[in-house]
Design an enzyme around this catalytic site. Structure first.
Site, mmCIF file in Angstrom:
data_model
loop_
_atom_site.group_PDB
_atom_site.id
_atom_site.type_symbol
_atom_site.label_atom_id
_atom_site.label_comp_id
_atom_site.label_asym_id
_atom_site.label_seq_id
_atom_site.Cartn_x
_atom_site.Cartn_y
_atom_site.Cartn_z
ATOM 1 C CD GLU A 307 48.058 6.356 15.334
ATOM 2 O OE1 GLU A 307 48.579 7.603 15.530
ATOM 3 O OE2 GLU A 307 47.355 5.751 14.514
ATOM 4 C CG ASP A 381 42.238 7.321 13.135
ATOM 5 O OD1 ASP A 381 41.628 8.305 13.535
ATOM 6 O OD2 ASP A 381 43.150 7.199 12.260
ATOM 7 C CD GLU A 409 43.913 11.580 9.795
ATOM 8 O OE1 GLU A 409 43.351 12.073 10.701
ATOM 9 O OE2 GLU A 409 44.720 10.520 9.526
HETATM 10 C C1 BDP Z 1 45.026 9.751 13.181
HETATM 11 C C2 BDP Z 1 45.876 10.417 12.608
HETATM 12 C C3 BDP Z 1 47.106 10.629 13.463
HETATM 13 C C4 BDP Z 1 47.085 10.989 14.678
HETATM 14 C C5 BDP Z 1 46.063 9.918 15.542
HETATM 15 C C6 BDP Z 1 45.693 10.225 16.933
HETATM 16 O O1 BDP Z 1 46.309 9.717 11.231
HETATM 17 O O2 BDP Z 1 48.108 11.538 12.683
HETATM 18 O O3 BDP Z 1 48.169 11.219 15.202
HETATM 19 O O4 BDP Z 1 45.143 9.751 14.663
HETATM 20 O O5 BDP Z 1 44.636 10.698 16.997
HETATM 21 O O6 BDP Z 1 43.906 9.957 12.609
HETATM 22 O O7 BDP Z 1 46.547 10.294 17.631
#
Ligand code: BDP
Length: 716
Positions: A307, A381, A409
């Site tokens: 990401e 996730d 989340e």
């Molecule tokens: C996702 C989230 C994000 C996190 C990412 C992570 O949406 O904000 O940075 O995981 O775990 O669930 O790095």
């Protein structure tokens, strides 16, 4: 007792029992130490509590004395606990194993021999209670164990407890930014007031440490995994060191998140290539510097190649190359690298759920000794329900640790009540079959399956500046359960819930029993109204609050809902069998066999692994479409049942707390209806079938739900 003291004591008790609203009970978490109402019980505990001896005089012993003082004044209002711990003729004796009287040590020899580091024993012998351990921190845990026994009304005279932590590092991961916003945080801002640190140590830091120590948490990573390199500079290291100093007597080590290109960002190096000698030297110097500030620094937690975060991929290197460069720097100081497996490429056209396994499995055995790979519970996730991550069981030569998300989340964020321990238990008890039947994820984590040299577990914290720490009053229970499962991943989650409720609210069974019942069913209910039958990632874009099955297009396919559910007139679901992405192949053959066939896979995972026609008949006798609609409806009815159960408890607990929950449950019910209506209207376009009997029709049309505009959803 003088007449005056008796009067004062009676008056205090009267006041305590009359006041329906305590001063901010939410802040005290499960360490309420509420007055013991029943006179007989109170007297029997008081006999012990009034004569305590704490043997040591370290900082941790001071913390133990303080906690006993606090607890005593709570349990027995009016009594004087200013010199608690100094009794020469103790009824409660707290000290290291090496200091136990000989007769006691030999009577308990077996028990004492099986104490591991930081484990503790609590037992009654000849009218006295002993709290003992080999370490100071173990004594603190034992003291909290003793206080729990009183809070949950266990008779002290028959105490028989032996507790050894099964996992070495039990940690919270805070996704807290230096500007005090919290990524995916729904309980206000970060509790770390960087601006006031290092000079001001807020009482909240101490209470945070107390709460964590009481459940055995012994590590905390205080900054976001989407890391800011500034935290590695002297200005911030000084602040982090102040926190580490405050936490030390509670046995909590501080970790920091390390941004992979920090050598470039902070000191202008031309590269962050982990094989470049100058880069390795930079990390070594940085580690030396950090240990000058924090002599017992825990180590780095790293998100790389994910990401938008920089990582070894940028230089054509592997995850092991990246992790080892940092590990080498920490190694002389005894620090650890927690290297996250949440790696997925921007461009790989394959199924996102496969990528971590594809990337890490070939690297098994290639990581330095002080690296632990941190793996999320499922391959995608933190969805409301995912199958366990296929890396568990597949890395015998590389210690793996679990990453759970305590913050919700994808599970209703701050206003839904869902007992996360149920979801975690499902994963912890899942059988990987790595070494035949019984190779549970919990046995991978506790090191017993593969003989890991390090064991660890992390939970992404749900803590913020809200007065009650977690926003939702019941979310405190998730923090609590996480700690207890981190200590023993095979612990009984019903018992954990009961303990937590008793310690936080009341021992009254007419409250505890129905609420435990709600907690035990709440996860299944939420899955039903959000993502039944293995659906996943159908939340609204980016902030993930509320339904968004229509989310499509944009920067990346694998951030959309349509990529995951693939609904069309033919059917719905992601084919992860041989005919599809074959993610199934990443599991052991026994697991594959459970999930390969759409006719006998558990319906809980059906659409995770299979693409299924709308009119396919399922084992329940319903077609897929009917089953989906009925499950959404069942979820709504479940939420309504939770609300009704709560409403019937009026008068049994603190009124403000009751009201807080009442309004959150009303939100939960209306959002459950919103989920059901939005998802069923959307999927009905493809199934083209009517709602089965018993499923309530939506109040609005699809356009209405798709047109929702939301502003400033927290957490992003
Ligand atoms: C996702 C989230 C994000 C996190 C990412 C992570 O949406 O904000 O940075 O995981 O775990 O669930 O790095």
């Amino acid at each position: 007792m003088s007449y005056y003291r008796k009067f004062l004591w009676a008056f205090c008790l009267f006041v305590c029992f009359q006041l329906p609203v305590q001063a901010d009970p939410g802040y005290k978490l499960w360490l309420q130490y509420a007055p013991i109402e029943d006179a007989r019980e109170r007297d029997s505990y008081r006999v012990f509590f009034s004569q305590i001896q704490v043997m040591g005089h370290s900082d941790t012993d001071a913390v133990i004395r303080k906690e006993l003082q606090l607890a005593g004044s709570g349990f027995f209002p009016g009594d004087d606990f200013s010199s608690v711990g100094e009794s020469a003729d103790p009824k409660i004796w707290i000290g290291k194993v090496s200091l136990l009287p000989n007769s006691v040590a030999s009577a308990q020899a077996d028990k004492l021999a099986s104490l591991s580091e930081d484990g503790y024993a609590l037992f009654a012998l000849e009218g006295r209670v002993f709290v003992t351990s080999n370490t100071e921190i173990g004594l603190l845990y034992g003291t909290f164990g003793l206080l729990k026994a009183i809070q949950t009304r266990q008779p002290l005279t028959s105490l028989e407890v032996l507790e050894n932590p099964k996992i070495q590092t039990r940690m919270l991961n805070h996704w807290d930014n230096l500007n005090r916003t919290v990524e995916r945080g729904y309980a206000g801002f970060s509790i770390w007031n960087w601006h006031r640190l290092p000079k001001h140590i807020d009482q909240q830091y101490i209470d945070y440490a107390r709460a964590n120590a009481s459940i055995g948490i012994n590590a905390t990573s205080i900054t976001n995994v989407n890391a800011n390199a500034l935290v590695l500079t002297p200005v911030y290291l000084e602040k982090a060191a102040a926190l580490a100093d405050a936490f030390r007597p509670y046995g909590i080590k501080v970790f920091l998140t390390a941004r992979f290109n920090a050598p470039m960002q902070l000191d202008g190096l031309e590269t962050a290539d982990p094989l470049d000698p100058a880069v390795r030297e930079w990390w070594k110097k940085k580690a030396d510097e950090i240990y000058r500030y924090i002599p017992d620094f825990g180590g780095f937690l790293v998100k790389a190649d994910s990401e938008g975060q920089p990582g070894p991929h940028n230089y054509g290197r592997t995850q092991a190359d990246g992790a080892n460069a940092l590990a080498e720097a920490l190694e002389p100081h005894g620090g650890l690298v927690m290297w996250r497996a949440f790696v997925y490429s921007e461009n790989t056209p394959t199924d996102r759920t496969k990528q971590a396994f594809d990337e890490f499995k070939p690297l098994d055995g290639k990581f330095n000794d002080n690296v632990i790979v941190q793996v999320k519970n499922g391959p995608l996730d933190f969805q409301p329900r995912e199958p366990f991550h296929p890396l568990f069981g597949a890395m015998p030569e590389t210690p793996l640790m679990m990453e759970f998300q305590i913050t919700k989340e994808y599970l209703g964020q701050d206003t839904h009540w869902v007992n996360l321990a149920s979801m975690w238990e499902e994963v912890l008890q899942a059988d990987t079959y790595a070494k035949g039947a019984g190779s549970t994820v919990s046995n991978v984590l506790d090191g017993s399956l593969h003989g890991y040299r390090h064991t660890a577990i992390a939970g992404v914290a749900n803590i913020g500046t809200d007065r009650n720490w977690t926003g939702h009053p019941m979310a405190q229970g998730d923090w609590y359960s996480f700690g207890r499962l981190a200590w023993n991943p095979d612990a009984d989650i019903r018992e954990i819930a009961e303990d937590w409720l008793k310690m936080t609210f009341t021992n009254d069974p007419s409250f505890v029993d129905p609420v435990v019942d709600v907690m035990m069913k709440s996860h299944e209910i939420l899955v039903d109204y959000m993502t039944p039958l293995g659906l996943h990632h159908i939340m609204a874009r980016s902030h993930h609050w509320g339904p968004g099955p229509w989310v499509t297009g944009g920067r990346r396919d694998d951030w959309t809902a349509t990529y995951y559910h693939r609904a069309s007139e033919d059917g719905i679901g992601f084919d992860r069998t041989e005919s599809g992405s074959n993610a199934l192949e990443q599991y052991a053959p026994e697991v594959r066999n459970q999930w390969r066939n759409p006719d006998n896979i558990s319906l809980d995972y059906l659409l995770w692994f299979h693409r299924v026609a709308w009119d396919k008949k399922l084992s329940t006798g319903n077609t897929l479409w009917e089953e989906m609609a009925l499950r959404y409806q069942r979820g709504v009815e479940g939420a309504r049942w939770m609300e009704q159960t709560w409403l019937a408890l009026d008068g049994r607990i603190d009124e403000a707390m009751f009201e807080h929950m009442r309004s959150f449950l009303a939100i939960q019910v209306s959002e459950a209806e919103w989920w059901r209506d939005a998802c069923l209207l959307y999927f009905q376009q493809f199934s083209q079938q009517p709602l089965p009997a018993g499923v309530e029709a939506a109040a609005h049309d699809l356009e209405y739900y798709q047109g929702f505009r939301r502003f400033f959803v927290p957490g992003i």
